[in-house]
Design an enzyme around this catalytic site. Structure first.
Site, PDB file in Angstrom:
ATOM      1  N   ASN A 100      -9.938   0.021  -0.427  1.00 42.83           N
ATOM      2  CA  ASN A 100      -8.470   0.081  -0.382  1.00 42.83           C
ATOM      3  C   ASN A 100      -7.927  -0.513  -1.684  1.00 42.83           C
ATOM      4  OD1 ASN A 100      -5.750  -0.236   0.071  1.00 42.83           O
ATOM      5  ND2 ASN A 100      -5.963  -1.112   2.118  1.00 42.83           N
TER       6      ASN A 100
ATOM      7  N   CYS B 273       0.815  -1.227   0.000  1.00 45.72           N
ATOM      8  CA  CYS B 273       0.000   0.000   0.000  1.00 45.72           C
ATOM      9  C   CYS B 273       0.846   1.273   0.000  1.00 45.72           C
ATOM     10  CB  CYS B 273      -0.956   0.013   1.181  1.00 45.72           C
ATOM     11  SG  CYS B 273      -2.166  -1.300   1.054  1.00 45.72           S
TER      12      CYS B 273
ATOM     13  N   HIS C 136      -3.044   7.561   1.936  1.00 43.08           N
ATOM     14  CA  HIS C 136      -3.457   6.256   1.422  1.00 43.08           C
ATOM     15  C   HIS C 136      -4.862   5.969   1.939  1.00 43.08           C
ATOM     16  CE1 HIS C 136      -3.828   2.100   0.533  1.00 43.08           C
ATOM     17  NE2 HIS C 136      -3.612   1.686   1.770  1.00 43.08           N
TER      18      HIS C 136
HETATM   19  N1  ACO Z   1     -18.525  -7.929   8.866  1.00 43.11           N
HETATM   20  C1  ACO Z   1     -18.996  -8.147  10.078  1.00 43.11           C
HETATM   21  N2  ACO Z   1     -18.231  -8.457  11.126  1.00 43.11           N
HETATM   22  C2  ACO Z   1     -16.902  -8.531  10.917  1.00 43.11           C
HETATM   23  C3  ACO Z   1     -16.322  -8.318   9.646  1.00 43.11           C
HETATM   24  C4  ACO Z   1     -17.196  -8.012   8.601  1.00 43.11           C
HETATM   25  N3  ACO Z   1     -16.762  -7.764   7.352  1.00 43.11           N
HETATM   26  N4  ACO Z   1     -14.996  -8.463   9.758  1.00 43.11           N
HETATM   27  C5  ACO Z   1     -14.722  -8.758  11.040  1.00 43.11           C
HETATM   28  N5  ACO Z   1     -15.877  -8.794  11.745  1.00 43.11           N
HETATM   29  C6  ACO Z   1     -16.054  -9.086  13.151  1.00 43.11           C
HETATM   30  C7  ACO Z   1     -14.886  -9.809  13.739  1.00 43.11           C
HETATM   31  O1  ACO Z   1     -14.999 -11.197  13.482  1.00 43.11           O
HETATM   32  C8  ACO Z   1     -15.053  -9.503  15.202  1.00 43.11           C
HETATM   33  O2  ACO Z   1     -16.036 -10.329  15.749  1.00 43.11           O
HETATM   34  P1  ACO Z   1     -15.860 -10.955  17.210  1.00 43.11           P
HETATM   35  O3  ACO Z   1     -15.800  -9.778  18.124  1.00 43.11           O
HETATM   36  O4  ACO Z   1     -17.076 -11.803  17.348  1.00 43.11           O
HETATM   37  O5  ACO Z   1     -14.573 -11.726  17.161  1.00 43.11           O
HETATM   38  C9  ACO Z   1     -15.596  -8.086  15.201  1.00 43.11           C
HETATM   39  O6  ACO Z   1     -16.117  -7.861  13.872  1.00 43.11           O
HETATM   40  C10 ACO Z   1     -14.539  -7.018  15.495  1.00 43.11           C
HETATM   41  O7  ACO Z   1     -13.375  -7.323  14.713  1.00 43.11           O
HETATM   42  P2  ACO Z   1     -12.087  -6.419  14.772  1.00 43.11           P
HETATM   43  O8  ACO Z   1     -11.060  -7.005  13.867  1.00 43.11           O
HETATM   44  O9  ACO Z   1     -11.726  -6.132  16.184  1.00 43.11           O
HETATM   45  O10 ACO Z   1     -12.690  -5.074  14.146  1.00 43.11           O
HETATM   46  P3  ACO Z   1     -12.002  -3.703  14.009  1.00 43.11           P
HETATM   47  O11 ACO Z   1     -12.815  -2.668  14.658  1.00 43.11           O
HETATM   48  O12 ACO Z   1     -10.545  -3.764  14.354  1.00 43.11           O
HETATM   49  O13 ACO Z   1     -12.128  -3.450  12.455  1.00 43.11           O
HETATM   50  C11 ACO Z   1     -10.734  -3.555  10.522  1.00 43.11           C
HETATM   51  C12 ACO Z   1     -11.515  -4.360  11.558  1.00 43.11           C
HETATM   52  C13 ACO Z   1     -11.696  -2.711   9.731  1.00 43.11           C
HETATM   53  C14 ACO Z   1     -10.029  -4.547   9.596  1.00 43.11           C
HETATM   54  C15 ACO Z   1      -9.702  -2.668  11.245  1.00 43.11           C
HETATM   55  O14 ACO Z   1      -8.959  -3.414  12.169  1.00 43.11           O
HETATM   56  C16 ACO Z   1      -8.777  -1.987  10.290  1.00 43.11           C
HETATM   57  O15 ACO Z   1      -9.172  -1.141   9.541  1.00 43.11           O
HETATM   58  N6  ACO Z   1      -7.486  -2.325  10.318  1.00 43.11           N
HETATM   59  C17 ACO Z   1      -6.523  -1.754   9.429  1.00 43.11           C
HETATM   60  C18 ACO Z   1      -6.636  -2.472   8.150  1.00 43.11           C
HETATM   61  C19 ACO Z   1      -5.953  -1.742   7.059  1.00 43.11           C
HETATM   62  O16 ACO Z   1      -6.028  -0.554   6.933  1.00 43.11           O
HETATM   63  N7  ACO Z   1      -5.281  -2.527   6.243  1.00 43.11           N
HETATM   64  C20 ACO Z   1      -4.709  -2.046   5.098  1.00 43.11           C
HETATM   65  C21 ACO Z   1      -3.305  -1.657   5.301  1.00 43.11           C
HETATM   66  S1  ACO Z   1      -2.660  -1.244   3.799  1.00 43.11           S
HETATM   67  C22 ACO Z   1      -1.959  -2.570   2.951  1.00 43.11           C
HETATM   68  O17 ACO Z   1      -0.754  -2.674   2.921  1.00 43.11           O
HETATM   69  C23 ACO Z   1      -2.800  -3.582   2.228  1.00 43.11           C
END
Ligand code: ACO
Length: 323
Positions: free
Chosen positions: A280, A113, A250
């Site tokens: 993304n 990214c 980004h």
């Molecule tokens: N729909 C519904 N529920 C979901 C989904 C979904 N799509 N995905 C995960 N959940 C659930 C999880 O299973 C979890 O359930 P549980 O509590 O029963 O275990 C709950 O939602 C919370 O999950 P978290 O992972 O704690 O959610 P979080 O608030 O952290 O959000 C997210 C997840 C959006 C991925 C966040 O952590 C994030 O944005 N992280 C950064 C990701 C990012 O930007 N990556 C790109 C980097 S760039 C690159 O190099 C590719």
């Protein structure tokens, strides 16, 4: 001194749009969850047979047209991508060929990214040393091909697209009032390589593999790493958040963007957010957001632009430039 100025930009998004509602039958998710956690409402998905080179070529042609130059004036093509058409040759040479360029060189750059920031910084180095006068920098991705479509924690986050800029040598005074790239800062730390990776590759499994991510871990590091390279840009130039006209981060997640802007004291009206419409798109996201903002007529000559990214590796970086 020689500076590298962006003289044109363009982008391309595949025609097929997938909304959050379209995921509801595929995995256990909802529009509400995706919007609340990420700010994403839709993403573009390449159609069958549509490749990274197809997207990159279209964005490159748009950037060249915007710059008002022909491919004969380009010395070098750098393509930032983690989703090349083939393991080799570089997808950049495929695009070079399609654009009818038979001189100079083309190569791919891989920093996930942060890829566009790494490629733009590389172009700046080639220009400032005098090796190249004009460089075409492209970010193009078909991340849909890397996704595990049964994994709700990743498949809802990514999309396909491409953006490109034409960067050209201009004369500067060596002050922060110059047009062009004023400073660039790249960082990586492989200690975090397992937090966001693809579980395949030519030398390990012999397969393409799927994207795997510990989202919470990525989130935990993101804001600190982003502010680290932005503060380095401020220290190098004597400029600060009050001087920024456009913050173009980004586009991974609205919450990361807003938390970074808040920590840096950059107001919402100067922060470009386009993740809602394309998800993304990895190395394509910054040039997509830039081209979108330019098309809206918002960016004026002399404006100060702050670009930053953080991604797999981890890699992270910033570019501070005057339009
Ligand atoms: N729909 C519904 N529920 C979901 C989904 C979904 N799509 N995905 C995960 N959940 C659930 C999880 O299973 C979890 O359930 P549980 O509590 O029963 O275990 C709950 O939602 C919370 O999950 P978290 O992972 O704690 O959610 P979080 O608030 O952290 O959000 C997210 C997840 C959006 C991925 C966040 O952590 C994030 O944005 N992280 C950064 C990701 C990012 O930007 N990556 C790109 C980097 S760039 C690159 O190099 C590719």
């Amino acid at each position: 001194m020689i500076r590298s100025a962006i003289i044109g930009c363009g982008s391309y998004s595949p025609e097929r749009v997938m909304t959050n509602a379209d995921f509801e039958g595929l995995v256990d998710t909802s529009d509400e969850w995706i919007v609340q956690r990420t700010g994403i409402r839709q993403r573009h998905i390449a159609s069958e047979g549509e490749t990274t080179a197809d997207l990159g070529e279209k964005a490159a042609r748009a950037a060249l047209a915007d710059a008002g130059i022909g491919i004969d004036q380009v010395d070098l093509i750098i393509l930032a991508t983690s989703t090349p058409n083939n393991t080799f040759p570089a997808t950049a040479v495929e695009i070079q060929h399609r654009l009818g360029m038979t001189h100079g060189a083309a190569f791919d750059s891989q920093a996930v990214c942060s890829g566009f920031i790494f490629a733009l910084t590389t172009a700046d180095q080639y220009i400032r040393t005098g090796y190249a006068k004009t460089v075409l920098v492209i970010g193009a991705e078909t991340f849909s091909r890397l996704l595990d479509w049964t994994d709700r924690t990743t498949c809802v986050l990514f999309g396909d697209g491409a953006g490109a800029v034409v960067v050209s040598a201009v004369e500067g005074e060596g002050t922060s009032a110059d047009r062009g790239i004023l400073t660039a800062h790249l960082r990586s730390d492989g200690a975090h390589r397992d937090k966001l990776y693809v579980d395949g590759g030519p030398s390990t499994t012999g397969t393409i593999g799927h994207l795997r991510m510990e989202g919470r871990e990525v989130f935990r590091h993101a804001v600190g790493m982003i502010t680290d390279v932005i503060e380095a840009a401020y220290a190098a130039t004597g400029l600060g958040s009050d001087d920024i006209d456009w913050f173009i981060p980004h586009q991974a997640n609205r919450r990361i963007i807003e938390a970074s802007a808040k920590k840096l004291g950059i107001p919402a009206e100067k922060t470009v957010i386009t993740v809602d419409r394309h998800g993304n798109t990895s190395a394509a996201s910054i040039p997509l957001a830039l081209a979108h903002t330019v098309r809206e007529g918002k960016i004026r000559r002399g404006d100060l632009l702050l670009l930053e990214a953080m991604g797999g590796g981890f890699t992270w970086g910033s570019v501070l430039l005057r339009w």
